[in-house]
Design an enzyme around this catalytic site. Structure first.
Site, PDB file in Angstrom:
ATOM      1  N   TYR A  33      16.279 -20.380  12.369  1.00 15.43           N
ATOM      2  CA  TYR A  33      17.653 -19.903  12.503  1.00 15.43           C
ATOM      3  C   TYR A  33      18.594 -20.887  11.827  1.00 15.43           C
ATOM      4  O   TYR A  33      18.182 -21.971  11.397  1.00 15.43           O
ATOM      5  CB  TYR A  33      18.030 -19.749  13.981  1.00 15.43           C
ATOM      6  N   HIS A 103      -2.129 -14.732  17.341  1.00 14.91           N
ATOM      7  CA  HIS A 103      -1.548 -15.960  16.794  1.00 14.91           C
ATOM      8  C   HIS A 103      -1.428 -16.020  15.267  1.00 14.91           C
ATOM      9  O   HIS A 103      -0.370 -16.386  14.764  1.00 14.91           O
ATOM     10  CB  HIS A 103      -2.314 -17.185  17.305  1.00 14.91           C
ATOM     11  N   LYS A 145      14.502 -25.841  11.355  1.00 16.51           N
ATOM     12  CA  LYS A 145      15.410 -25.350  12.396  1.00 16.51           C
ATOM     13  C   LYS A 145      14.755 -24.144  13.068  1.00 16.51           C
ATOM     14  O   LYS A 145      15.146 -22.991  12.872  1.00 16.51           O
ATOM     15  CB  LYS A 145      16.789 -25.025  11.794  1.00 16.51           C
TER      16      LYS A 145
HETATM   17  N1  PDD Z   1      22.626 -27.358  16.447  1.00 16.87           N
HETATM   18  N2  PDD Z   1      20.144 -31.669  15.485  1.00 16.87           N
HETATM   19  C1  PDD Z   1      19.746 -30.579  16.171  1.00 16.87           C
HETATM   20  C2  PDD Z   1      18.468 -30.633  16.922  1.00 16.87           C
HETATM   21  C3  PDD Z   1      20.542 -29.416  16.164  1.00 16.87           C
HETATM   22  O1  PDD Z   1      20.146 -28.322  16.817  1.00 16.87           O
HETATM   23  C4  PDD Z   1      21.768 -29.416  15.443  1.00 16.87           C
HETATM   24  C5  PDD Z   1      22.647 -28.202  15.361  1.00 16.87           C
HETATM   25  C6  PDD Z   1      22.132 -30.585  14.755  1.00 16.87           C
HETATM   26  C7  PDD Z   1      23.398 -30.656  13.931  1.00 16.87           C
HETATM   27  O2  PDD Z   1      23.250 -29.914  12.736  1.00 16.87           O
HETATM   28  P1  PDD Z   1      24.535 -29.293  12.013  1.00 16.87           P
HETATM   29  O3  PDD Z   1      25.474 -30.415  11.729  1.00 16.87           O
HETATM   30  O4  PDD Z   1      23.979 -28.701  10.771  1.00 16.87           O
HETATM   31  O5  PDD Z   1      25.095 -28.292  12.952  1.00 16.87           O
HETATM   32  C8  PDD Z   1      21.300 -31.683  14.791  1.00 16.87           C
HETATM   33  C9  PDD Z   1      23.219 -26.050  16.315  1.00 16.87           C
HETATM   34  C10 PDD Z   1      24.688 -26.082  16.149  1.00 16.87           C
HETATM   35  C11 PDD Z   1      22.736 -25.146  17.417  1.00 16.87           C
HETATM   36  O6  PDD Z   1      21.534 -25.144  17.658  1.00 16.87           O
HETATM   37  O7  PDD Z   1      23.519 -24.401  18.004  1.00 16.87           O
END
Ligand code: PDD
Length: 291
Positions: A33, A103, A145
């Site tokens: 995502y 899986h 992500k």
């Molecule tokens: N979270 N590290 C993790 C584990 C994260 O899930 C996020 C972002 C960040 C910061 O990344 P960025 O600056 O690109 O938002 C670092 C998002 C916002 C979320 O899961 O909602």
């Protein structure tokens, strides 16, 4: 519309949209995502979010069938349907496809795309955050992500249980690709990146397998470099975190905030001037890019 959602060609609201039981996101969290922010109707740094999203797909071998322009158009279409477009959170995810639970990758499955947008204000920029530390129990693909976020969720809930705003994850032991071993180092937050200011230098964990390449982190680094603030991308220990002049928490929806407490002990507050300058530079960038 108050919010708008899309799933594989259907547009509705977050409350109404339905996804099939056999979407692999449901059984396996088998997907990736991204989250971006939209200000004044204009998505902020969206191409960098796309870069990271397509890279996440590549790293877990999802063959994402939409082009960047198609994805951009879907997001634009959803935003255009909102009553309130001033400050909007944009969420999208791709799962590997829809197939009976098994899986290995399903043969011939097409990736599913889920997108939603909803109004979201960025708040509390002036409020220092309370943090707690937790063991980083995640695997070694933290640069992906993935929607599979159990350790992050547990960390975030630990923060809530302890009356804190965010958790700082600490790896007891990690090995970099060159074999270098680190012990008890800060990786990142449950859903944010963590950096510190020390003696006028911005210090943050290096990119690699142990942190998400945060877009806010990247732009803080760029703003530092463009404004004569030295940057070091290296791991810091718990001791260095507690002893930092300022502890910074950054993400798309947090922008950048400072911390005032970790595990019940006061931290930071020793270089508010530099912190304020950096935060201002970041807010100005958002305002400028989304004019
Ligand atoms: N979270 N590290 C993790 C584990 C994260 O899930 C996020 C972002 C960040 C910061 O990344 P960025 O600056 O690109 O938002 C670092 C998002 C916002 C979320 O899961 O909602």
């Amino acid at each position: 519309m108050k919010n708008a959602a899309y799933y594989n060609g259907t547009i509705s609201t977050i409350e109404e949209i339905r996804i099939p039981l056999e979407d692999r996101a449901v059984y396996f969290g088998d997907g990736v995502y991204d989250v971006a922010f939209c200000h004044n109707g204009k998505p902020f740094l969206i191409d960098e979010h796309f870069d990271r999203f397509y890279n996440s797909c590549r790293l877990i071998r999802i063959d994402f069938p939409y082009t960047r322009e198609e994805l951009r158009n879907i997001i634009g279409e959803l935003i255009s349907r909102l009553d309130d477009r001033e400050d909007v959170l944009i969420y999208w995810q791709a799962s590997r496809g829809t197939a009976p639970r098994n899986h290995p990758f399903p043969k011939d499955a097409r990736a599913n795309l889920l997108v939603y947008v909803k109004p979201k204000k960025i708040t509390k920029l002036d409020e220092p955050m309370k943090l707690c530390t937790v063991d980083d129990i995640r695997y070694e693909m933290c640069n992906v992500k993935t929607i599979n976020l159990i350790p992050n969720i547990l960390a975030a809930q630990t923060a809530v249980d302890r009356g804190c705003d965010e958790a700082v994850q600490i790896r007891r032991r990690l090995f970099e690709d060159d074999g270098t071993e680190y012990r008890d180092v800060i990786t990142e937050g449950a859903h944010t990146n963590i950096s510190v200011l020390k003696d006028g230098v911005f210090v943050t964990a290096p990119l690699g397998r142990f942190i998400l390449p945060g877009i806010a982190r990247k732009h803080l680094i760029e703003l530092c470099r463009a404004n004569g603030i030295e940057v070091l991308e290296r791991y810091i220990t718990r001791g260095e975190l507690m002893d930092a002049d300022e502890v910074l928490v950054s993400s798309t929806t947090t922008l950048v905030r400072r911390a005032c407490e970790i595990d019940g002990k006061p931290v930071g507050g020793r270089d508010t001037e530099l912190f304020d300058r950096l935060q201002r530079l970041y807010i100005d960038k958002l305002d400028r890019d989304c004019m």
